[in-house]
Design a protein around this motif. Sequence first.
Motif, short mmCIF file in Angstrom:
data_model
loop_
_atom_site.label_atom_id
_atom_site.label_comp_id
_atom_site.label_asym_id
_atom_site.label_seq_id
_atom_site.Cartn_x
_atom_site.Cartn_y
_atom_site.Cartn_z
N SER A 169 22.92 7.66 -6.29
CA SER A 169 21.61 8.31 -6.43
C SER A 169 20.79 7.54 -7.44
CB SER A 169 21.78 9.76 -6.90
OG SER A 169 22.40 10.54 -5.90
N GLY A 170 19.68 6.98 -6.98
CA GLY A 170 18.77 6.26 -7.85
C GLY A 170 17.36 6.68 -7.55
N VAL A 171 16.47 5.71 -7.34
CA VAL A 171 15.12 6.04 -6.92
C VAL A 171 15.18 6.76 -5.57
CG1 VAL A 171 12.85 5.09 -6.32
CG2 VAL A 171 14.21 4.06 -8.18
N GLU A 172 16.04 6.25 -4.69
CA GLU A 172 16.37 6.91 -3.43
C GLU A 172 17.87 7.20 -3.42
OE1 GLU A 172 12.84 4.55 -0.94
OE2 GLU A 172 14.94 3.99 -0.66
N ARG A 173 18.36 7.83 -2.39
CA ARG A 173 19.77 8.21 -2.34
C ARG A 173 20.48 7.53 -1.18
NH1 ARG A 173 20.45 14.62 -3.89
NH2 ARG A 173 19.46 14.50 -5.96
N LEU A 174 21.75 7.24 -1.41
CA LEU A 174 22.59 6.65 -0.37
C LEU A 174 23.91 7.39 -0.34
CD1 LEU A 174 23.12 4.26 1.66
CD2 LEU A 174 24.23 3.11 -0.27
N ALA A 175 24.37 7.75 0.84
CA ALA A 175 25.69 8.35 1.02
C ALA A 175 26.25 7.84 2.34
CB ALA A 175 25.62 9.87 1.00
N VAL A 176 27.28 6.99 2.25
CA VAL A 176 27.93 6.45 3.44
C VAL A 176 29.44 6.49 3.21
CG1 VAL A 176 26.01 4.94 4.08
CG2 VAL A 176 27.80 4.08 2.56
N THR A 177 30.17 6.23 4.29
CA THR A 177 31.63 6.17 4.22
C THR A 177 32.08 4.82 4.75
OG1 THR A 177 31.81 8.55 4.53
CG2 THR A 177 33.78 7.27 4.93
#
Length: 492
Positions: A169-177
Motif C-alpha cells: 500500500s503506497g500512493v496506490e495499492r497492489l495485492a497479487v499472489t
Amino acid sequence: MGEDVGVRTFSREDRARYREKVRLCLDVFAEMLRESRFDIDRPMTGLEIELNLVDQASMPAMRNADVLAAIADPLFQTELGQFNIEINVPPRRLTGTGTADFEEHVRASLNAAEVKARTIGAHMVMIGILPTLRPEHLTAETLSANPRYKLLNEQIFAARGEDLPIAISGVERLAVTADTITPEAACTSTQFHLQVSPAQFADYWNAAQAIAGIQVAVGANAPLLFGRELWRETRIPLFQQATDTRSEEIKAQGVRPRVWFGERWITNVFDLFEENVRYFPALLPVCDPEDPAQALAAGEVPNLAELRLHNGTVYRWNRPVYDVSRGRPHLRVENRVLPAGPTVVDTIANGAFYFGLVRALAESDRPLWSQMSFSAAEENFTSCARHGIDAQVFWPGLGYLPVTELVLRRLLPMAHHGLDRWGLDAGERDRLLGVIEQRCLTGRNGATWQVETLHRLESADHLDRPAALREVVRHYVTLMHSNRPVHEWPIP
C-alpha cells in the motif's frame, strides 16, 4: 548466492550432514578470527549492478541467455529472471582517482555490451523496477535456466507450503499472489562491497545500518510495479515479501524473515554469521568435500563453503561476506540497499556518499549507534523506502527532520571528510558529492523523475497507463545513456 548449484533433491540425511558441517565452518571461522588470519593490508571496494533487458517496445525481453552469449564478457552474468543480467566490476582502491576509474570501466563495459545486445533486439536498463513489468512476466517459465534458481524456488515454496501474497500500500495499492519467487527478479539492485578488517567490521556494519535509510531516500528509483505507483523504493517491500519462507502462523510466532534488516547493533562480525546459522534453516543443504578444520590445521585457507552458501540465502540489507582471493581470506560489508541506476555517474556518486559516510562514522570518537536505538535506524529505513527524498528521519541531536536537510547540513560534510580519509582526489570528491547535494536541493532522484514523467504523460498527452509506462521507459533509456545525473533530467 555465490556458487552454482546443480539440479538435485535433498534427503533428511543431507540436511543433518549440512547442519553439522555449517556449524563446523562456524567454529573454524571463530578460530580464524582469534588468530587474525585475514587480509587487511590493502582494503578494496567492489561494485555489482543488476540490469533489466527490454525490447524495442520498452517491454521486458526474456533474452538473457542470448544477450550474454552476444556480450561474451565474463564480467556479465545471469540473474534470476530471463530479463535480468548482472555486471560484476573488478575491485579497486578508493585512493586517487579510484571512483573515476570505476565510472570509466562501468561505462565502457555497459556501452560495449549494449552495442552487442542491440544486435539481437535487446537494450539494457539500469532501474530499480522496470515500469513495464506485468504479473505475466514473472512466472516459472521466465526463471533463468541456471539450475540454482529452480532449486531455490522449490526450496522456498517447500518451506512455505503455500503461495506468496504480495501486498503493498503506497500512493496506490497492489495485492497479487505469486506461485514462484520470480517477483524477486523485478528488484534490480546496486551492491557496494567494502573490505574491512575483523577489528573494524562491527563499526563499519553498524555505520552502514545507521545510514541505510538515508541512502534509500536519496537514491530511490523504484516507484512503480505492475502499473501501480507504490512506495518510492518499492524494491524494499517487494524483495521482503517475494522471498518470505514463513507462513502466517510462523510469522505470528516471531520467526525472523530471510530478508532482514537485523535487530541489534553488533560488537563482532561473528555475531552476524552465528545469527544466520542459529535463526535460519538451510535452503540449499549442499555439502562440500573440504574439511575446514583439517584445512586450517594444515596451514591452508578454508573455503567455508557451507557457511558461505548459507550466508548467501539470508538476505540482510547489509550482508557480511567471507571470501578468499589470491589465497588470502578477507571480510567485506556488502551494502545491498540501493536500486540500480539511473545513470553510471549517479551510481558512482551513491557509492562515494556511502564509502565516505561509513568511514567517517566508523572512525568517529563517539559512535552514532551509542546515541541511537537500532529500532530508530529501522524506522528510518522503512520511512525512506516509502517516501523517498521527501522522507522525515530521526537523527541523534537533531530529532526528526527532512532527510534532505540532514544530508545537506550534517552528512555531506561527514562524507567529505571520509573520502579524504580514503585518499580520494579532491576534484573527484567534490564532483560526486555535488551530485548528491543537487539531488537534495532539487528534490529530484530517479523515483521522482519516473512519477512526474508518468503523471505528465497521462495528463498532458492523455495516454493510458500502459502506454504512459512504455513512454517512461523509452525516455528513461535515452537519458540513462546520456550519463547526465538524474537531477538534471527534464520532464518530457
